[in-house]
Design an enzyme around this catalytic site. Structure first.
Site, PDB file in Angstrom:
ATOM      1  N   ASP A   1       0.853  -1.181   0.000  1.00 50.33           N
ATOM      2  CA  ASP A   1       0.000   0.000   0.000  1.00 50.33           C
ATOM      3  C   ASP A   1       0.889   1.232   0.000  1.00 50.33           C
ATOM      4  O   ASP A   1       1.779   1.358   0.845  1.00 50.33           O
ATOM      5  CB  ASP A   1      -0.901   0.026   1.248  1.00 50.33           C
ATOM      6  CG  ASP A   1      -1.926  -1.094   1.247  1.00 50.33           C
ATOM      7  OD1 ASP A   1      -1.969  -1.868   0.274  1.00 50.33           O
ATOM      8  OD2 ASP A   1      -2.676  -1.201   2.237  1.00 50.33           O
TER       9      ASP A   1
ATOM     10  N   ASP B   1     -15.692  -3.713   0.282  1.00 51.36           N
ATOM     11  CA  ASP B   1     -15.203  -3.422   1.626  1.00 51.36           C
ATOM     12  C   ASP B   1     -16.397  -3.328   2.557  1.00 51.36           C
ATOM     13  O   ASP B   1     -17.223  -2.419   2.431  1.00 51.36           O
ATOM     14  CB  ASP B   1     -14.404  -2.123   1.619  1.00 51.36           C
ATOM     15  CG  ASP B   1     -13.221  -2.199   0.663  1.00 51.36           C
ATOM     16  OD1 ASP B   1     -12.695  -3.305   0.453  1.00 51.36           O
ATOM     17  OD2 ASP B   1     -12.824  -1.156   0.108  1.00 51.36           O
TER      18      ASP B   1
END
Length: 255
Positions: free
Chosen positions: A10, A129
Protein backbone atom coordinates in the site's frame (compact mmCIF):
# COMPACT_ATOMS: atom_id res chain seq x y z
CA UNK A 1 -7.68 -23.88 -8.79
CA UNK A 2 -4.72 -22.82 -6.64
CA UNK A 3 -5.00 -20.94 -3.35
CA UNK A 4 -3.00 -17.79 -3.99
CA UNK A 5 -1.36 -15.41 -1.52
CA UNK A 6 -1.14 -11.76 -2.58
CA UNK A 7 1.27 -9.75 -0.41
CA UNK A 8 0.09 -6.14 -0.25
CA UNK A 9 2.10 -3.03 -0.96
CA UNK A 10 0.00 0.00 0.00
CA UNK A 11 1.54 3.29 -1.13
CA UNK A 12 1.00 6.75 0.41
CA UNK A 13 3.18 9.77 -0.32
CA UNK A 14 5.63 7.56 -2.17
CA UNK A 15 6.15 5.15 0.74
CA UNK A 16 4.93 1.65 1.51
CA UNK A 17 2.56 1.91 4.49
CA UNK A 18 -0.08 -0.01 6.40
CA UNK A 19 -3.28 1.43 7.85
CA UNK A 20 -5.49 0.45 10.78
CA UNK A 21 -9.07 -0.24 9.65
CA UNK A 22 -8.36 1.68 6.47
CA UNK A 23 -8.33 5.08 8.17
CA UNK A 24 -6.27 7.94 6.79
CA UNK A 25 -3.81 9.14 9.39
CA UNK A 26 -3.10 5.68 10.82
CA UNK A 27 -0.21 4.96 8.46
CA UNK A 28 2.88 3.12 9.59
CA UNK A 29 5.73 3.50 7.09
CA UNK A 30 7.72 0.56 5.72
CA UNK A 31 10.08 2.19 3.23
CA UNK A 32 10.24 2.13 -0.55
CA UNK A 33 7.37 0.37 -2.37
CA UNK A 34 9.79 -0.97 -4.97
CA UNK A 35 11.89 -2.70 -2.32
CA UNK A 36 8.84 -4.16 -0.58
CA UNK A 37 7.42 -5.54 -3.83
CA UNK A 38 10.75 -6.98 -4.97
CA UNK A 39 11.20 -8.63 -1.57
CA UNK A 40 7.83 -10.39 -1.88
CA UNK A 41 8.81 -11.50 -5.37
CA UNK A 42 12.11 -12.90 -4.10
CA UNK A 43 10.22 -14.68 -1.32
CA UNK A 44 8.08 -16.58 -3.81
CA UNK A 45 4.98 -14.45 -4.40
CA UNK A 46 3.21 -15.04 -7.70
CA UNK A 47 0.95 -12.02 -7.21
CA UNK A 48 1.38 -8.59 -5.61
CA UNK A 49 -1.57 -6.46 -4.46
CA UNK A 50 -0.40 -2.89 -5.16
CA UNK A 51 -2.53 -0.04 -3.85
CA UNK A 52 -2.39 3.73 -4.40
CA UNK A 53 -3.85 4.95 -1.11
CA UNK A 54 -3.55 8.63 -2.03
CA UNK A 55 -5.68 8.03 -5.13
CA UNK A 56 -8.15 5.97 -3.10
CA UNK A 57 -8.56 8.81 -0.60
CA UNK A 58 -8.72 11.43 -3.38
CA UNK A 59 -5.70 13.32 -2.04
CA UNK A 60 -3.15 12.75 -4.80
CA UNK A 61 -1.59 10.06 -6.96
CA UNK A 62 1.38 7.72 -7.00
CA UNK A 63 0.56 6.54 -10.52
CA UNK A 64 4.04 7.05 -11.98
CA UNK A 65 5.72 5.30 -9.06
CA UNK A 66 3.31 2.37 -9.22
CA UNK A 67 3.85 2.04 -12.96
CA UNK A 68 7.61 1.84 -12.32
CA UNK A 69 7.09 -0.84 -9.67
CA UNK A 70 4.88 -2.92 -11.98
CA UNK A 71 7.50 -2.59 -14.70
CA UNK A 72 10.24 -3.99 -12.49
CA UNK A 73 8.30 -7.04 -11.32
CA UNK A 74 8.21 -10.41 -13.04
CA UNK A 75 5.07 -11.51 -11.18
CA UNK A 76 1.42 -10.65 -11.69
CA UNK A 77 0.16 -7.42 -10.13
CA UNK A 78 -3.34 -6.47 -8.98
CA UNK A 79 -3.48 -2.67 -9.07
CA UNK A 80 -5.95 -0.79 -6.89
CA UNK A 81 -6.81 2.72 -5.74
CA UNK A 82 -8.63 5.59 -7.39
CA UNK A 83 -9.57 3.80 -10.62
CA UNK A 84 -12.86 5.57 -11.30
CA UNK A 85 -13.04 6.62 -14.95
CA UNK A 86 -11.75 5.73 -18.42
CA UNK A 87 -8.55 7.73 -18.03
CA UNK A 88 -7.51 6.19 -14.69
CA UNK A 89 -8.53 2.71 -15.85
CA UNK A 90 -6.52 2.91 -19.07
CA UNK A 91 -3.53 4.36 -17.19
CA UNK A 92 -3.65 1.48 -14.72
CA UNK A 93 -4.00 -1.19 -17.41
CA UNK A 94 -1.21 0.38 -19.47
CA UNK A 95 1.28 -0.37 -16.66
CA UNK A 96 1.11 -4.01 -17.69
CA UNK A 97 -0.60 -5.10 -14.47
CA UNK A 98 -2.52 -8.35 -14.74
CA UNK A 99 -5.65 -7.00 -13.10
CA UNK A 100 -7.18 -3.83 -11.70
CA UNK A 101 -9.37 -3.66 -8.65
CA UNK A 102 -12.34 -1.29 -8.84
CA UNK A 103 -13.76 0.02 -5.58
CA UNK A 104 -15.74 3.23 -5.23
CA UNK A 105 -16.60 3.38 -8.94
CA UNK A 106 -18.34 0.03 -8.74
CA UNK A 107 -20.64 1.52 -6.10
CA UNK A 108 -21.12 5.07 -7.38
CA UNK A 109 -21.06 4.54 -11.15
CA UNK A 110 -22.63 1.14 -11.91
CA UNK A 111 -23.03 1.82 -15.63
CA UNK A 112 -19.36 2.68 -16.12
CA UNK A 113 -18.32 -0.32 -14.01
CA UNK A 114 -20.48 -2.64 -16.15
CA UNK A 115 -18.84 -1.26 -19.29
CA UNK A 116 -15.36 -1.77 -17.83
CA UNK A 117 -16.21 -5.38 -16.97
CA UNK A 118 -17.67 -5.99 -20.44
CA UNK A 119 -14.59 -4.55 -22.13
CA UNK A 120 -11.80 -5.95 -19.99
CA UNK A 121 -13.24 -9.13 -18.45
CA UNK A 122 -10.78 -11.03 -16.28
CA UNK A 123 -8.51 -7.99 -15.99
CA UNK A 124 -11.14 -6.42 -13.70
CA UNK A 125 -11.97 -7.32 -10.11
CA UNK A 126 -14.26 -5.43 -7.75
CA UNK A 127 -13.33 -4.69 -4.16
CA UNK A 128 -16.16 -5.06 -1.67
CA UNK A 129 -15.20 -3.42 1.63
CA UNK A 130 -17.73 -4.51 4.22
CA UNK A 131 -18.79 -2.99 7.53
CA UNK A 132 -21.10 -5.19 9.58
CA UNK A 133 -23.29 -3.01 11.81
CA UNK A 134 -26.20 -4.44 13.80
CA UNK A 135 -26.31 -7.43 11.49
CA UNK A 136 -26.43 -5.26 8.37
CA UNK A 137 -23.71 -5.72 5.77
CA UNK A 138 -22.89 -2.24 4.46
CA UNK A 139 -20.26 -1.36 1.88
CA UNK A 140 -17.69 1.37 2.44
CA UNK A 141 -16.71 3.76 -0.37
CA UNK A 142 -14.36 6.71 -0.98
CA UNK A 143 -11.42 5.29 0.95
CA UNK A 144 -13.88 3.80 3.46
CA UNK A 145 -15.26 7.22 4.40
CA UNK A 146 -18.78 6.87 2.93
CA UNK A 147 -21.56 4.31 2.90
CA UNK A 148 -21.77 2.44 -0.39
CA UNK A 149 -24.99 0.51 0.00
CA UNK A 150 -26.10 -3.00 0.92
CA UNK A 151 -23.54 -5.72 0.20
CA UNK A 152 -26.02 -8.31 -1.06
CA UNK A 153 -27.86 -5.92 -3.38
CA UNK A 154 -24.60 -4.66 -4.89
CA UNK A 155 -23.26 -8.19 -5.24
CA UNK A 156 -26.40 -9.27 -7.11
CA UNK A 157 -26.09 -6.33 -9.50
CA UNK A 158 -22.39 -6.94 -10.15
CA UNK A 159 -23.06 -10.62 -10.80
CA UNK A 160 -25.65 -9.64 -13.39
CA UNK A 161 -23.02 -7.43 -15.02
CA UNK A 162 -20.63 -10.37 -15.19
CA UNK A 163 -18.06 -9.34 -12.58
CA UNK A 164 -15.37 -12.04 -12.79
CA UNK A 165 -13.86 -11.71 -9.30
CA UNK A 166 -14.30 -10.01 -5.92
CA UNK A 167 -11.81 -8.86 -3.29
CA UNK A 168 -13.73 -8.91 -0.01
CA UNK A 169 -12.53 -7.04 3.07
CA UNK A 170 -14.05 -6.88 6.53
CA UNK A 171 -13.12 -3.28 7.35
CA UNK A 172 -13.23 -3.92 11.09
CA UNK A 173 -10.53 -6.58 10.68
CA UNK A 174 -8.17 -4.71 8.38
CA UNK A 175 -4.79 -3.95 9.93
CA UNK A 176 -5.94 -5.24 13.33
CA UNK A 177 -4.10 -8.60 13.32
CA UNK A 178 -7.12 -10.35 14.86
CA UNK A 179 -7.88 -12.98 12.25
CA UNK A 180 -10.09 -12.96 9.14
CA UNK A 181 -13.88 -13.09 9.05
CA UNK A 182 -14.34 -16.64 7.78
CA UNK A 183 -18.13 -16.45 8.02
CA UNK A 184 -18.23 -13.38 5.78
CA UNK A 185 -16.00 -15.02 3.18
CA UNK A 186 -18.11 -18.17 3.26
CA UNK A 187 -21.36 -16.21 2.91
CA UNK A 188 -20.13 -14.06 0.02
CA UNK A 189 -18.67 -17.06 -1.79
CA UNK A 190 -22.00 -18.83 -1.44
CA UNK A 191 -23.85 -15.83 -2.90
CA UNK A 192 -21.83 -15.50 -6.12
CA UNK A 193 -20.44 -17.80 -8.80
CA UNK A 194 -17.34 -15.59 -9.10
CA UNK A 195 -14.18 -16.40 -7.12
CA UNK A 196 -13.48 -14.44 -3.93
CA UNK A 197 -10.17 -13.16 -2.61
CA UNK A 198 -10.17 -12.62 1.15
CA UNK A 199 -8.65 -9.52 2.71
CA UNK A 200 -8.27 -8.15 6.21
CA UNK A 201 -7.25 -9.47 9.60
CA UNK A 202 -4.55 -12.01 8.77
CA UNK A 203 -2.39 -12.25 11.89
CA UNK A 204 -0.70 -15.65 11.73
CA UNK A 205 -0.10 -18.54 9.37
CA UNK A 206 -3.03 -20.41 10.93
CA UNK A 207 -5.39 -17.74 9.55
CA UNK A 208 -4.19 -18.46 6.02
CA UNK A 209 -4.43 -22.19 6.63
CA UNK A 210 -8.04 -21.72 7.76
CA UNK A 211 -8.86 -19.89 4.52
CA UNK A 212 -7.04 -22.50 2.45
CA UNK A 213 -8.96 -25.24 4.25
CA UNK A 214 -12.18 -23.39 3.45
CA UNK A 215 -11.17 -23.40 -0.21
CA UNK A 216 -10.20 -27.06 -0.03
CA UNK A 217 -13.76 -27.94 1.00
CA UNK A 218 -15.08 -26.37 -2.20
CA UNK A 219 -15.86 -22.87 -0.95
CA UNK A 220 -15.04 -20.49 -3.79
CA UNK A 221 -12.29 -18.54 -2.00
CA UNK A 222 -9.28 -18.56 -4.31
CA UNK A 223 -6.76 -16.60 -2.28
CA UNK A 224 -5.92 -14.06 0.39
CA UNK A 225 -4.26 -10.68 0.54
CA UNK A 226 -1.63 -10.49 3.28
CA UNK A 227 -0.40 -7.16 4.60
CA UNK A 228 0.40 -5.99 8.08
CA UNK A 229 1.29 -9.41 9.48
CA UNK A 230 4.13 -9.77 6.97
CA UNK A 231 5.43 -6.27 7.62
CA UNK A 232 5.20 -6.79 11.38
CA UNK A 233 7.23 -9.99 11.13
CA UNK A 234 4.49 -12.30 12.41
CA UNK A 235 5.62 -14.83 9.81
CA UNK A 236 7.53 -14.90 6.54
CA UNK A 237 5.99 -15.27 3.11
CA UNK A 238 7.87 -18.55 2.46
CA UNK A 239 6.41 -19.94 5.71
CA UNK A 240 2.92 -18.92 4.63
CA UNK A 241 3.31 -20.35 1.13
CA UNK A 242 4.55 -23.66 2.51
CA UNK A 243 1.65 -23.86 4.95
CA UNK A 244 -1.10 -23.29 2.39
CA UNK A 245 0.55 -25.72 -0.04
CA UNK A 246 0.37 -28.37 2.67
CA UNK A 247 -3.40 -27.86 2.90
CA UNK A 248 -4.05 -28.06 -0.82
CA UNK A 249 -5.77 -31.24 -2.03
CA UNK A 250 -3.92 -33.48 -4.48
CA UNK A 251 -3.55 -31.79 -7.81
CA UNK A 252 -3.75 -28.30 -6.41
CA UNK A 253 -0.60 -26.23 -6.04
CA UNK A 254 -0.65 -23.05 -4.01
CA UNK A 255 0.59 -19.80 -5.50
Amino acid sequence: MSFTLLPAVDVADGQAVRLVQGEAGTETGYGAPREAALQWQRDGAEWIHLVDLDAAFGRGSNAELLAEVVGELDVAVELSGGIRDDASLERALSTGCARVNLGTAALEDPEWCAQAIAKHGERVAVGLDVRIVDGQHRLAARGWTRDGGDLWEVLERLDRDGCPRYVVTDVSKDGMLRGPNLDLMRDVAAATPAPVIASGGISEVADLVALAELAATGVNVEGSIVGKALYAGRFTLPEALEAVRAVAPAGRAAG
